[in-house]
Design a protein around this motif. Structure first.
Motif, PDB file in Angstrom:
ATOM      1  N   GLU A  27      10.057  62.980 -40.259  1.00  0.00           N
ATOM      2  CA  GLU A  27      11.128  62.859 -39.267  1.00  0.00           C
ATOM      3  C   GLU A  27      12.403  62.366 -39.937  1.00  0.00           C
ATOM      4  O   GLU A  27      13.513  62.769 -39.567  1.00  0.00           O
ATOM      5  CB  GLU A  27      10.706  61.906 -38.151  1.00  0.00           C
ATOM      6  CG  GLU A  27       9.961  62.565 -37.003  1.00  0.00           C
ATOM      7  CD  GLU A  27       8.550  62.997 -37.351  1.00  0.00           C
ATOM      8  OE1 GLU A  27       7.967  63.809 -36.609  1.00  0.00           O
ATOM      9  OE2 GLU A  27       8.007  62.525 -38.375  1.00  0.00           O
ATOM     10  N   LEU A  28      12.249  61.507 -40.926  1.00  0.00           N
ATOM     11  CA  LEU A  28      13.397  61.052 -41.712  1.00  0.00           C
ATOM     12  C   LEU A  28      14.094  62.230 -42.379  1.00  0.00           C
ATOM     13  O   LEU A  28      15.311  62.245 -42.539  1.00  0.00           O
ATOM     14  CB  LEU A  28      12.935  60.040 -42.760  1.00  0.00           C
ATOM     15  CG  LEU A  28      13.996  59.310 -43.577  1.00  0.00           C
ATOM     16  CD1 LEU A  28      14.781  58.335 -42.698  1.00  0.00           C
ATOM     17  CD2 LEU A  28      13.347  58.558 -44.740  1.00  0.00           C
ATOM     18  N   PHE A  29      13.319  63.230 -42.757  1.00  0.00           N
ATOM     19  CA  PHE A  29      13.870  64.430 -43.401  1.00  0.00           C
ATOM     20  C   PHE A  29      14.346  65.465 -42.388  1.00  0.00           C
ATOM     21  O   PHE A  29      14.778  66.552 -42.767  1.00  0.00           O
ATOM     22  CB  PHE A  29      12.828  65.076 -44.305  1.00  0.00           C
ATOM     23  CG  PHE A  29      12.354  64.193 -45.427  1.00  0.00           C
ATOM     24  CD1 PHE A  29      13.128  63.148 -45.888  1.00  0.00           C
ATOM     25  CD2 PHE A  29      11.120  64.421 -46.025  1.00  0.00           C
ATOM     26  CE1 PHE A  29      12.689  62.331 -46.924  1.00  0.00           C
ATOM     27  CE2 PHE A  29      10.674  63.605 -47.055  1.00  0.00           C
ATOM     28  CZ  PHE A  29      11.458  62.556 -47.506  1.00  0.00           C
ATOM     29  N   GLY A  30      14.225  65.148 -41.087  1.00  0.00           N
ATOM     30  CA  GLY A  30      14.723  66.049 -40.056  1.00  0.00           C
ATOM     31  C   GLY A  30      13.710  67.053 -39.560  1.00  0.00           C
ATOM     32  O   GLY A  30      14.060  68.010 -38.861  1.00  0.00           O
ATOM     33  N   SER A  31      12.444  66.851 -39.888  1.00  0.00           N
ATOM     34  CA  SER A  31      11.413  67.783 -39.462  1.00  0.00           C
ATOM     35  C   SER A  31      10.473  67.087 -38.470  1.00  0.00           C
ATOM     36  O   SER A  31      10.809  66.038 -37.914  1.00  0.00           O
ATOM     37  CB  SER A  31      10.643  68.306 -40.673  1.00  0.00           C
ATOM     38  OG  SER A  31       9.758  69.341 -40.296  1.00  0.00           O
ATOM     39  N   ASN A  32       9.320  67.681 -38.244  1.00  0.00           N
ATOM     40  CA  ASN A  32       8.367  67.143 -37.272  1.00  0.00           C
ATOM     41  C   ASN A  32       7.008  67.029 -37.925  1.00  0.00           C
ATOM     42  O   ASN A  32       6.397  68.042 -38.290  1.00  0.00           O
ATOM     43  CB  ASN A  32       8.308  68.052 -36.041  1.00  0.00           C
ATOM     44  CG  ASN A  32       7.368  67.527 -34.973  1.00  0.00           C
ATOM     45  OD1 ASN A  32       6.175  67.801 -35.001  1.00  0.00           O
ATOM     46  ND2 ASN A  32       7.905  66.757 -34.038  1.00  0.00           N
ATOM     47  N   SER A  33       6.528  65.809 -38.086  1.00  0.00           N
ATOM     48  CA  SER A  33       5.268  65.581 -38.799  1.00  0.00           C
ATOM     49  C   SER A  33       4.072  66.117 -38.025  1.00  0.00           C
ATOM     50  O   SER A  33       3.081  66.553 -38.619  1.00  0.00           O
ATOM     51  CB  SER A  33       5.081  64.091 -39.085  1.00  0.00           C
ATOM     52  OG  SER A  33       5.124  63.328 -37.899  1.00  0.00           O
ATOM     53  N   TYR A  34       4.158  66.111 -36.705  1.00  0.00           N
ATOM     54  CA  TYR A  34       3.041  66.604 -35.894  1.00  0.00           C
ATOM     55  C   TYR A  34       2.806  68.088 -36.149  1.00  0.00           C
ATOM     56  O   TYR A  34       1.695  68.504 -36.457  1.00  0.00           O
ATOM     57  CB  TYR A  34       3.315  66.362 -34.402  1.00  0.00           C
ATOM     58  CG  TYR A  34       2.287  67.006 -33.488  1.00  0.00           C
ATOM     59  CD1 TYR A  34       1.106  66.346 -33.175  1.00  0.00           C
ATOM     60  CD2 TYR A  34       2.507  68.269 -32.954  1.00  0.00           C
ATOM     61  CE1 TYR A  34       0.156  66.932 -32.349  1.00  0.00           C
ATOM     62  CE2 TYR A  34       1.570  68.875 -32.127  1.00  0.00           C
ATOM     63  CZ  TYR A  34       0.394  68.202 -31.821  1.00  0.00           C
ATOM     64  OH  TYR A  34      -0.544  68.806 -31.012  1.00  0.00           O
TER      65      TYR A  34
END
Length: 371
Positions: A110-117
């Motif tokens: 999420e820090l990188f702007g994506s979605n870990s889920y």
């Protein structure tokens, strides 16, 4: 046509299967050393701290143009090293013994702007069970702009993919930030992930929140904080993504998609003619596994065969596991490949060239019943 959506299943391994022996030897001789696990924890936390230090350096020293670009570039490299090593291991539950700590660490995505889920579900439910299996491995099949799966539609432009893909790869992380996630969440064409799970509503909110936050702290904050033209900071941010992409692509194209890659199409009933372990050996390659620098930068990707056979094990164990895998592969006559990184990249070039023309992969794919 609906039969293609039957989940593939592998042959059941027998009591004397090589993988049972391999697992026991690895468990008894390698995994008992808990100090190797601690090395992974230290490495993961250190790389995360280094990321924050580099970001702070942008804000502290960014009024110097050369240092601005230098620290953005290093931040790009750090992004990919953190993703490939620490996040990737956390997604497999391999950094900490505590499941909650692994899950919390995954929020670096999420820090990188994506979605870990969505990334973890795609990776753990589709790529790892079915690597290189046509239609099912969505880590391999990402866009129609490149033709890798033999059964995918081939376009006239694919004839030149061995040329133009090298101009697209440097924008891999930008594509991920602004395109790939949205395809996973909202796409309907060939969206195998949404066939096997329902995405919780909260993840849609987290998706947009992460992207807004990512652009805010990486672009807006430096623009507000530094005495630099806005377009220079945006350009430095773009260079950061190119640096991250170039490092990441080395890992991504060196493990499953070389010129000898196989892309089996599952039979109509979904029953594969091989065991899970033999399939993993067949479709997975190592690169620069004996290079210490490569092992530090790319974690479980240089020893990718070990990772696919032992996905829940910390990558710091893999240099001790790989020699055991090599021995078993030689003893049982199973395929095992380890390229130097430059050779793996060269081999991927020839895959692109072969797969870009109709019939170009006939000699390198497994037909039904042959795998």
């Amino acid at each position: 046509m609906e039969q293609i959506f039957i989940r593939p299943t592998y042959k059941k391994a027998g009591p004397n299967d090589f993988f049972r022996k391999l697992q026991k030897e690895v468990q008894d001789n390698v995994l008992t050393d808990t100090s190797i696990q601690r090395k992974n924890v230290i490495k993961s936390i250190s790389v995360l701290l280094f990321y924050f230090i580099l970001y702070a350096c942008i804000l502290i020293f960014g009024n110097n143009v050369w240092l601005l670009f230098l620290f953005y570039i290093f931040l790009g490299f750090s992004t990919m090293i953190l993703f490939i090593n620490a996040f990737h291991d956390a997604a497999h539950g391999a950094v900490f013994k505590n499941k909650k700590l692994n899950k919390r660490f995954m929020y670096v995505l999420e820090l990188f702007g994506s979605n870990s889920y969505i990334w973890s579900k795609r990776h753990l439910l589709l790529h790892h069970p079915y690597p290189n299996v046509q239609n099912w491995d969505t880590d391999i099949k990402q866009s129609d702009i490149v033709h890798l799966f033999p059964e995918s539609p081939i376009l006239k432009i694919h004839k030149y993919q061995h040329i133009y893909m090298w101009f697209i790869y440097p924008f891999y992380t930008l594509n991920w930030l602004f395109n790939r996630d949205f395809k996973d969440f909202f796409g309907t064409k060939d969206n195998y992930l949404k066939r096997i799970l329902r995405i919780p509503k909260i993840e849609y909110f987290k998706l947009f929140a992460a992207k807004i936050f990512n652009v805010f702290y990486l672009v807006i904050v430096p623009i507000l904080f530094l005495n630099q033209p806005w377009y220079l900071i945006v350009f430095a941010w773009l260079v950061m993504h190119i640096a991250a992409s170039m490092l990441g692509v080395i890992a991504l194209i060196s493990t499953h998609v070389d010129e000898d890659a196989v892309f089996p199409m599952p039979p109509e009933d979904g029953k594969m003619d091989t065991t899970w372990a033999i399939h993993q050996l067949t479709v997975t390659k190592d690169f620069s596994a004996d290079n210490k620098l490569a092992n530090f930068l790319f974690g479980g990707f240089t020893h990718h065969v070990a990772h696919h056979l032992f996905p829940h094990v910390a990558h710091t164990y893999y240099p001790k596991i790989t020699p055991i895998i090599r021995r078993y592969a030689k003893e049982y006559g199973f395929p095992y490949t380890c390229y130097p990184a430059y050779q793996a990249i060269r081999s991927h070039y020839f895959l692109l060239k072969k797969s870009g023309v109709k019939g170009g992969l006939k000699e390198s794919i497994f037909a039904h019943g042959e795998i």
